[in-house]
Design a protein around this motif. Structure first.
Motif, short mmCIF file in Angstrom:
data_model
loop_
_atom_site.label_atom_id
_atom_site.label_comp_id
_atom_site.label_asym_id
_atom_site.label_seq_id
_atom_site.Cartn_x
_atom_site.Cartn_y
_atom_site.Cartn_z
N ARG A 86 0.86 -1.18 0.00
CA ARG A 86 0.00 0.00 0.00
C ARG A 86 0.89 1.22 0.00
N PHE A 87 0.60 2.18 -0.88
CA PHE A 87 1.44 3.36 -0.96
C PHE A 87 0.62 4.59 -1.33
N HIS A 88 1.09 5.73 -0.85
CA HIS A 88 0.50 7.02 -1.17
C HIS A 88 1.39 7.68 -2.21
N TYR A 89 0.80 8.34 -3.17
CA TYR A 89 1.58 8.94 -4.23
C TYR A 89 0.95 10.26 -4.69
N TRP A 90 1.79 11.11 -5.22
CA TRP A 90 1.40 12.42 -5.74
C TRP A 90 1.94 12.50 -7.16
N VAL A 91 1.07 12.70 -8.10
CA VAL A 91 1.49 12.84 -9.49
C VAL A 91 0.96 14.18 -9.97
N SER A 92 1.87 15.10 -10.29
CA SER A 92 1.41 16.40 -10.79
C SER A 92 1.15 16.31 -12.28
N ASN A 112 5.57 -4.89 -15.49
CA ASN A 112 4.78 -3.74 -15.04
C ASN A 112 3.44 -4.24 -14.51
N ILE A 113 3.14 -3.96 -13.22
CA ILE A 113 1.88 -4.44 -12.65
C ILE A 113 0.90 -3.32 -12.33
N TRP A 114 1.32 -2.06 -12.46
CA TRP A 114 0.42 -0.92 -12.21
C TRP A 114 1.09 0.34 -12.71
N GLN A 115 0.31 1.29 -13.21
CA GLN A 115 0.87 2.58 -13.59
C GLN A 115 -0.20 3.65 -13.60
N VAL A 116 0.25 4.90 -13.47
CA VAL A 116 -0.64 6.06 -13.52
C VAL A 116 0.15 7.22 -14.11
N ILE A 129 -1.67 -2.78 -3.91
CA ILE A 129 -1.43 -3.83 -4.89
C ILE A 129 -1.25 -5.14 -4.14
N THR A 130 -1.93 -6.18 -4.57
CA THR A 130 -1.78 -7.51 -3.98
C THR A 130 -0.90 -8.36 -4.89
#
Length: 139
Positions: A86-92, A112-116, A129-130
Motif C-alpha cells: 500500500r502506498f501514497h503517491y502524488w502525481v502532478s 509492469n503491474i500498475w501505472q498512472v 497492490i496484492t
C-alpha cells in the motif's frame, strides 16, 4: 509479507529510507523532503502534515528521465504467498508516469503491474497492490 530481515514493513520516511528500501536504491534524482522544504508542491504529506517526510523527484530531473526505487528481497512464507503493498503517491500534471514493477528472482525482467500518469492532478492518492508469489521477488 516479510522482507529478508523477516519483519513486517511500514515506511513513513521520517527518520530514514526505511528497512524496505536498501540505501543503494535511492538513485540520483530522488530526495527525502517535507512540505516545508521550499521546493513546491506537495506542501504536506498525505495526512496534511507539513513537517512529515516523503520521497520526491528533484525538480532538476528531465521529463524523459527514468528513476527507480527498489525494495529489498521479499520472502513469501509457506503459509502466506500474498503480499499487499500500500502506498501514497502524488502525481502532478507536469509529471511523467509512475509505474510499479515486479521482478521475480527466477526472471531477469521487470513486469509492469500498475501505472498512472499525471492526469489525476495535484493531489495525494493511495493504492494497494496484492502480489501472489511463491518465490522471492522485489517491487
Amino acid at each position: 509479507c516479510f522482507n529478508s530481515d523477516s519483519s513486517w514493513n511500514n515506511c513513513d520516511f521520517e527518520t530514514s529510507l526505511c528497512k524496505i528500501l536498501p540505501e543503494f536504491s535511492l538513485q540520483p534524482g530522488w530526495i527525502r523532503r517535507n512540505g516545508q522544504s521550499g521546493m513546491g508542491p506537495p506542501y504536506s504529506d498525505h495526512n496534511g502534515n507539513e513537517s512529515a517526510y516523503f520521497l520526491s523527484l528533484s525538480s532538476e530531473m528531465q521529463s524523459s528521465s527514468r528513476v527507480a526505487l527498489r525494495t529489498k528481497v521479499i520472502l513469501p512464507t509457506d503459509e502466506e504467498h500474498l503480499c499487499q503493498v500500500r502506498f501514497h503517491y502524488w502525481v502532478s500534471q507536469k509529471s511523467g508516469t509512475l509505474m510499479v514493477g515486479l521482478r521475480k528472482h527466477s526472471e531477469d525482467t521487470v513486469t509492469n503491474i500498475w501505472q498512472v500518469s499525471g492526469e489525476l492532478g495535484d493531489q495525494w492518492n493511495v493504492n494497494t497492490i496484492t502480489i501472489n508469489s511463491m518465490e522471492k521477488y522485489e517491487v
